[in-house]
Write an enzyme that holds these catalytic residues in place. Structure first.
Site, PDB file in Angstrom:
ATOM      1  N   GLU A  47       0.842  -1.202   0.000  1.00 34.70           N
ATOM      2  CA  GLU A  47       0.000   0.000   0.000  1.00 34.70           C
ATOM      3  C   GLU A  47       0.880   1.256   0.000  1.00 34.70           C
ATOM      4  O   GLU A  47       0.592   2.229  -0.708  1.00 34.70           O
ATOM      5  CB  GLU A  47      -0.891  -0.036   1.249  1.00 34.70           C
ATOM      6  CG  GLU A  47      -1.823   1.126   1.392  1.00 34.70           C
ATOM      7  CD  GLU A  47      -2.319   1.259   2.835  1.00 34.70           C
ATOM      8  OE1 GLU A  47      -2.293   0.259   3.590  1.00 34.70           O
ATOM      9  OE2 GLU A  47      -2.708   2.375   3.208  1.00 34.70           O
ATOM     10  N   ASP A  51       0.484   3.679  -3.210  1.00 33.34           N
ATOM     11  CA  ASP A  51       0.094   5.076  -3.042  1.00 33.34           C
ATOM     12  C   ASP A  51       0.911   5.973  -3.973  1.00 33.34           C
ATOM     13  O   ASP A  51       0.359   6.817  -4.700  1.00 33.34           O
ATOM     14  CB  ASP A  51       0.346   5.427  -1.556  1.00 33.34           C
ATOM     15  CG  ASP A  51       0.312   6.899  -1.259  1.00 33.34           C
ATOM     16  OD1 ASP A  51      -0.746   7.494  -1.468  1.00 33.34           O
ATOM     17  OD2 ASP A  51       1.336   7.440  -0.805  1.00 33.34           O
ATOM     18  N   ASP A 120      -7.317   1.177   0.588  1.00 36.92           N
ATOM     19  CA  ASP A 120      -5.984   0.635   0.861  1.00 36.92           C
ATOM     20  C   ASP A 120      -5.694  -0.576  -0.025  1.00 36.92           C
ATOM     21  O   ASP A 120      -4.592  -0.720  -0.553  1.00 36.92           O
ATOM     22  CB  ASP A 120      -5.877   0.218   2.338  1.00 36.92           C
ATOM     23  CG  ASP A 120      -5.987   1.415   3.275  1.00 36.92           C
ATOM     24  OD1 ASP A 120      -5.894   2.555   2.790  1.00 36.92           O
ATOM     25  OD2 ASP A 120      -6.177   1.198   4.481  1.00 36.92           O
ATOM     26  N   GLU A 123      -4.874   0.518  -3.522  1.00 35.46           N
ATOM     27  CA  GLU A 123      -3.489   0.999  -3.590  1.00 35.46           C
ATOM     28  C   GLU A 123      -2.514  -0.180  -3.581  1.00 35.46           C
ATOM     29  O   GLU A 123      -1.579  -0.232  -4.373  1.00 35.46           O
ATOM     30  CB  GLU A 123      -3.196   1.934  -2.413  1.00 35.46           C
ATOM     31  CG  GLU A 123      -3.930   3.265  -2.509  1.00 35.46           C
ATOM     32  CD  GLU A 123      -3.615   4.222  -1.369  1.00 35.46           C
ATOM     33  OE1 GLU A 123      -3.902   5.412  -1.518  1.00 35.46           O
ATOM     34  OE2 GLU A 123      -3.081   3.773  -0.327  1.00 35.46           O
TER      35      GLU A 123
END
Lengths: 225, 225
Positions: A47, A51, A120, A123
């Site tokens: 994650e 991101d 999450d 990502e």
């Protein structure tokens, strides 16, 4: 293990087949599950990477597709895309919500459909795809999911209702426009704002921040002009 | 125009030769200059892109080189790197500070050596390099500039001196720890903080923020324990 039907779906809908299936597995494993099952990796580090992968992929897309926007407009649009609940919707559409592995407590408390968890996972999936196949594969996936909605204007932040309202109201000269918080609950948080134009109550807006509530009040007023 | 000597320097030191020299030109043009010279593009949009380019390049580097760090540690380290004045130092070392084009007012007010401006130029340069030659070229450049300092631990945020000090001092139970600003100059900015433990002056720290000064005071105290 990730289900065969899900893997087939990934391949059919998005032409994605992981070389390293452990990365896919990891992207769909919540920490509550890895805490209960030793030797199992969760998605948190993917994650972290995902991101940044999404931030660049989306920045690059915006830079190339909106040549007339200035830096401020691009930045606002990027933050609308990466900081909304939009990603959670994609996570559901892509079947991640079904496949994600949760610990018993999280499962009971309904985390499987929680927006923040699904964001999450989205990502993390992109982080895993980046590690497995690089940026072009991520961009191909986003072309089938996120980019079409950007092109349709779903995240267009240029709709700044307060500025729009001000421009409309002040077309014949200055006019007094005030936004006044009339109720607030910081714990929720929830703010109610009253829009007052030339001393007259025009509309109200409710939002999770003062700013958001002001935008709602302005948008209501715009509809009534 | 970007000077020939600077272009040679880029090639010799970093093996960088732009295919599209206009991108390099743009990365080194501040808005104050483009405002004074019509038809000239400034670096703001490249900075928007470069910000995301650096975020991913650095995330990817951290993910691969610090396999033992957890997500929280990686995130803190990333934000230490991308949100410090470090980039402005690289911008100076790479000669961007000399080459950047400023408007007359900005030049007079000393913006050429301003940290925030130099950070922006560093981001814009990486955005331009990404557009011109893609991520591998950016990574090569960072291998010669930013990455060595990361490897040396310059941005290691796991060294949170305040927490470390608190844990050491409170091992036998609660103890009163206070950080008090005893001098500040917001213009510089410069803050001096006094660390007081159980009513006793222990150490002082100076920094560009209250937080930084507190960390310095805590690190001094730790050395004396």
């Amino acid at each position: 293990m990730v289900s065969e039907s899900f893997k087939n779906e990934l391949q059919e809908k998005y032409q994605i087949k992981f070389n390293n299936e452990q990365l896919l597995e990891q992207a769909l494993t919540h920490s509550s599950y890895s805490n209960e099952h030793q030797g199992c990796k969760n998605y948190e580090k993917l994650e972290f990477l995902g991101d940044a992968v999404l931030e660049l992929a989306i920045s690059d897309y915006l830079y190339r597709h909106f040549p007339n926007m200035n830096e401020g407009e691009l930045t606002r649009m990027r933050s609308n895309i990466v900081r909304t609940e939009g990603f959670s919707q994609f996570a559901t559409e892509c079947g991640f919500s079904r496949e994600v592995k949760l610990g018993k407590g999280e499962e009971k408390s309904g985390s499987r459909t929680r927006h923040t968890l699904l964001e999450d996972v989205f990502e993390a999936f992109n982080g895993a795809l980046f590690l497995d196949q690089g940026m072009p594969a991520v961009q191909h996936f986003l072309h089938l999911t996120v980019y079409p909605l950007i092109a349709e204007g779903d995240f267009d932040s240029s709709r700044d209702y307060k500025t729009e309202l001000q421009e409309k109201l002040q077309v014949n000269g200055a006019i007094d426009i005030q936004y006044k918080v009339i109720d607030s609950d910081e714990a929720q948080p929830r703010f109610t704002v009253q829009l007052i134009v030339a001393g007259e109550n025009i509309s109200q807006g409710i939002g999770r921040s003062k700013k958001a509530a002001e935008q709602v009040a302005a948008s209501v007023a715009l509809k009534n002009i």
